[in-house]
Design a protein around this motif. Structure first.
Motif, PDB file in Angstrom:
ATOM      1  N   GLY A 130     -22.140  14.803 -26.875  1.00 46.39           N
ATOM      2  CA  GLY A 130     -21.437  13.771 -27.614  1.00 46.39           C
ATOM      3  C   GLY A 130     -21.056  14.213 -29.009  1.00 46.39           C
ATOM      4  N   GLY A 131     -20.259  13.381 -29.651  1.00 47.73           N
ATOM      5  CA  GLY A 131     -19.823  13.686 -31.009  1.00 47.73           C
ATOM      6  C   GLY A 131     -20.850  13.268 -32.054  1.00 47.73           C
ATOM      7  N   VAL A 132     -20.631  13.741 -33.283  1.00 50.68           N
ATOM      8  CA  VAL A 132     -21.533  13.465 -34.401  1.00 50.68           C
ATOM      9  C   VAL A 132     -20.716  12.998 -35.597  1.00 50.68           C
ATOM     10  CG1 VAL A 132     -23.157  14.474 -36.068  1.00 50.68           C
ATOM     11  CG2 VAL A 132     -23.256  15.129 -33.655  1.00 50.68           C
ATOM     12  N   ILE A 133     -21.205  11.978 -36.283  1.00 46.67           N
ATOM     13  CA  ILE A 133     -20.655  11.543 -37.567  1.00 46.67           C
ATOM     14  C   ILE A 133     -21.813  11.462 -38.537  1.00 46.67           C
ATOM     15  CG2 ILE A 133     -19.472   9.714 -38.850  1.00 46.67           C
ATOM     16  CD1 ILE A 133     -18.094   8.879 -36.294  1.00 46.67           C
ATOM     17  N   THR A 134     -21.680  12.099 -39.685  1.00 44.37           N
ATOM     18  CA  THR A 134     -22.753  12.093 -40.669  1.00 44.37           C
ATOM     19  C   THR A 134     -22.172  12.031 -42.074  1.00 44.37           C
ATOM     20  OG1 THR A 134     -24.746  13.229 -41.436  1.00 44.37           O
ATOM     21  CG2 THR A 134     -22.907  14.610 -40.728  1.00 44.37           C
ATOM     22  N   GLY A 135     -22.953  11.460 -42.962  1.00 44.81           N
ATOM     23  CA  GLY A 135     -22.490  11.331 -44.342  1.00 44.81           C
ATOM     24  C   GLY A 135     -23.568  10.738 -45.223  1.00 44.81           C
ATOM     25  N   LYS A 136     -23.165  10.267 -46.388  1.00 39.85           N
ATOM     26  CA  LYS A 136     -24.106   9.770 -47.386  1.00 39.85           C
ATOM     27  C   LYS A 136     -23.610   8.449 -47.946  1.00 39.85           C
ATOM     28  CE  LYS A 136     -26.668  11.436 -51.453  1.00 39.85           C
ATOM     29  NZ  LYS A 136     -26.843  12.577 -52.399  1.00 39.85           N
ATOM     30  N   GLU A 233     -15.360  15.536 -27.799  1.00 47.71           N
ATOM     31  CA  GLU A 233     -16.549  16.167 -27.224  1.00 47.71           C
ATOM     32  C   GLU A 233     -17.125  17.204 -28.174  1.00 47.71           C
ATOM     33  OE1 GLU A 233     -17.497  19.467 -23.777  1.00 47.71           O
ATOM     34  OE2 GLU A 233     -15.846  18.052 -23.432  1.00 47.71           O
ATOM     35  N   ALA A 234     -18.417  17.080 -28.490  1.00 46.76           N
ATOM     36  CA  ALA A 234     -19.165  18.032 -29.315  1.00 46.76           C
ATOM     37  C   ALA A 234     -18.592  18.188 -30.721  1.00 46.76           C
ATOM     38  CB  ALA A 234     -19.235  19.391 -28.626  1.00 46.76           C
ATOM     39  N   SER A 235     -17.744  17.261 -31.156  1.00 49.45           N
ATOM     40  CA  SER A 235     -17.195  17.350 -32.510  1.00 49.45           C
ATOM     41  C   SER A 235     -18.218  16.858 -33.530  1.00 49.45           C
ATOM     42  CB  SER A 235     -15.911  16.523 -32.621  1.00 49.45           C
ATOM     43  OG  SER A 235     -16.195  15.137 -32.471  1.00 49.45           O
ATOM     44  N   GLU A 236     -18.063  17.247 -34.767  1.00 50.95           N
ATOM     45  CA  GLU A 236     -18.934  16.786 -35.841  1.00 50.95           C
ATOM     46  C   GLU A 236     -18.099  16.497 -37.079  1.00 50.95           C
ATOM     47  OE1 GLU A 236     -23.030  17.889 -38.300  1.00 50.95           O
ATOM     48  OE2 GLU A 236     -22.357  19.162 -36.647  1.00 50.95           O
ATOM     49  N   ALA A 237     -18.099  15.241 -37.479  1.00 50.85           N
ATOM     50  CA  ALA A 237     -17.403  14.823 -38.698  1.00 50.85           C
ATOM     51  C   ALA A 237     -18.430  14.742 -39.820  1.00 50.85           C
ATOM     52  CB  ALA A 237     -16.726  13.482 -38.486  1.00 50.85           C
TER      53      ALA A 237
END
Length: 558
Positions: A130-136, A233-237
């Motif tokens: 799955g994809g990933v979204i990460t931040g602050k 798919e497998a993306s990361e923001a």
């Protein structure tokens, strides 16, 4: 034979029968049959077997899981076997948190209908990362916000005229650095936000008075200006950061609840608040309970218009008066809310055709009334319940003004038990197809609720013609009995991955069976709805069978 001889013979027979009877009563019951049904399949990741993946099988009722869970683990070839499965409708879900089903649908599993002792094979899964979204998340001075809730919404949920609160597809909290991370996301288009908004639902806040106005990435208060995050798919923001600015000032509300007739305090009353949001209402995440003097106090109230409403299961003869109070720029103290006499409906539930066994079952259930308030009314309405007497009589208290519709429910589960359907509602002999209108203070009598009961089953197969549905399409079944006010409440309304369904506890009669397929990925946009219908005659006490066709031929343009 003499009379004494005859008496001796009778006594001998009775004495001989006694131990036989006792022996018969002592014969143990045969042990319950162990189910031999099974479900098996293969789990693949990137066309390679995925060993060590736990696959769960859980009973599904209208999409809501419950009951026992059965499990199997994939071997070196990615094959799993789940055994000793009773008949029922199940969700089959591989437990691989960072992965999703390869079709990109938000559904993480499949559905399957298992007949008694049936062997179901080839319930297979192809998984991708799955994809990933990460931040602050920070405040207006750049300081990290700890345990701040972050919400991820489907972009398509904001489309069209919004007459309802929008719920997030996923939520996370920030860590001690203010950092959040969503992972295992299905491919799709999303909007990300933090803070409290007017149109969106946020489940909880920190137990402090610090509340921030909702901000969408990248730092927009209007969701229409938010940046759409395209997850693949497998993306990361990375670095999807939001600054929430200055905290919204919150206020406290305190007062007392009093009985309007006796002017006495109402103690130990639990109640919540609903907040006005334009033409609709939303539940606010604040609640209170009165003390022995009827007093209450609640913190963390942001500016807005509010009304109080009690939790269910308390005094149903009274309700809170219909008043709004508004929080503007200061604390509110000395608020008085009165408990006033609620409206009620009395009558009898009639089973047609007459069925004494069903009447005994009816007395073990509850009648629930749902009130829909008129447009522009004080609240969105309420619901209450009533016990059902041995003769089917009931009295439904605690009602607010509006239109009342009825449902039969189980006291334990809150849903309609199998076999029951409400055919129509009458008031003083007049059929009420849209519910019963009730006004403030009404104590209505003479209501008849006509119901039917049955033990039939319907086993169905869905055929797809002139095309194929996308992988991951979900299908559901509805049944409407001819002459009934409500569609049949089905305990299992899901069509499984093989196009099969099994509905149980159906009253006899003529029905329209409707299968609806929701095709497409709702993270990408509105899903296409395709239906197939067929009329069926249901015979009581047997398993009826039906085949329903869904034609995928595109409709001709006008």
């Amino acid at each position: 034979m003499s009379s004494s001889a005859r008496l001796f013979a009778v006594l001998f027979f009775m004495l001989w029968c006694i131990p036989v009877s006792l022996r018969a009563q002592s014969i143990p019951k045969p042990p319950a049959k162990t189910p031999t049904g099974s479900v098996s399949g293969r789990v693949m990741i990137k066309d390679k077997p995925a060993p060590g993946i736990t696959v769960g099988l859980r009973i599904s009722s209208n999409g809501m899981p419950g009951g026992k869970t059965y499990r199997g683990v994939t071997d070196q070839d990615g094959v799993y076997h789940i055994t000793s499965v009773p008949a029922g409708t199940y969700d089959v879900i591989p437990a691989a948190l960072a992965y999703v089903v390869a079709d990109g649908n938000t559904q993480r599993g499949k559905n399957v209908v298992v007949a008694e002792d049936e062997t179901v094979e080839d319930i297979n899964f192809s998984l991708v990362r799955g994809g990933v979204i990460t931040g602050k998340i920070t405040d207006g001075e750049g300081r990290p916000l700890i345990q701040q809730q972050v919400s991820l919404y489907r972009s398509s949920d904001f489309a069209g005229d919004q007459q309802r609160q929008i719920y997030p597809a996923n939520t996370q909290q920030t860590d001690d650095r203010g950092i959040y991370r969503f992972f295992g996301l299905p491919a799709g288009r999303y909007k990300l936000a933090s803070g409290r908004g007017e149109d969106t639902f946020v489940a909880a806040y920190n137990p402090t008075r610090i509340v921030y106005k909702q901000v969408f990435y990248p730092n927009e208060t209007d969701h229409n200006k938010a940046t759409v995050l395209d997850v693949k798919e497998a993306s990361e923001a990375k670095d999807i950061d939001i600054s929430l600015g200055t905290a919204v000032q919150t206020f406290s509300v305190s007062g007392r609840i009093v009985d309007s007739e006796r002017n006495l305090p109402v103690s130990n009353l639990r109640f919540a608040f609903q907040k006005s949001a334009g033409d609709r209402f939303e539940m606010y995440n604040a609640s209170a309970v009165t003390n022995g003097q009827g007093e209450f106090a609640v913190d963390g109230m942001i500016p807005g218009k509010y009304a109080a409403m009690p939790f269910g299961g308390q005094d149903q003869e009274s309700r809170m008066e219909s008043i709004w109070f508004e929080v503007v720029d200061r604390d509110i103290a000395g608020l008085t809310i009165r408990m006033i006499k609620a409206s009620s409906i009395s009558g009898v539930i009639v089973i047609e055709p007459e069925n004494q066994k069903a009447l005994a079952k009816l007395a073990q259930m509850q009648l629930r009334g749902y009130v829909t308030a008129a447009s522009g009314a004080f609240s969105a309405g309420n619901s209450t319940w009533a016990a059902i007497g041995p003769d089917g009589s009931f009295r439904l208290p605690g009602l607010s003004p509006g239109s009342v519709n009825f449902w039969l429910t189980s006291p334990q589960l809150g849903n309609t038990p199998k076999g029951w359907a409400i055919m129509r509602t009458e008031h003083n002999g007049v059929v009420m197809p849209r519910g019963i209108e009730i006004k403030d203070g009404d104590q209505l009598t003479g209501v008849r609720i006509i119901v039917s009961y049955g033990t039939a089953s319907l086993r169905g197969t869905v055929k797809i013609e002139n095309g194929s549905l996308p992988e991951g399409t979900r299908m559901f079944v509805r049944m409407m009995k001819q002459g009934a006010q409500q569609q049949l409440n089905l305990s299992n309304s899901i069509v499984d991955a093989r196009g099969q369904f099994l509905l149980e506890g159906i009253p006899p009669g003529f029905y329209e069976v409707i299968v609806t397929a929701f095709a497409g990925n709702n993270t990408q946009g509105p899903r296409r709805q395709i239906t197939g219908k067929r009329e069926v005659s249901i015979q009581d006490g047997v398993v009826n069978e039906v085949t329903i066709t869904i034609d995928l031929t595109p409709a001709e343009k006008p």
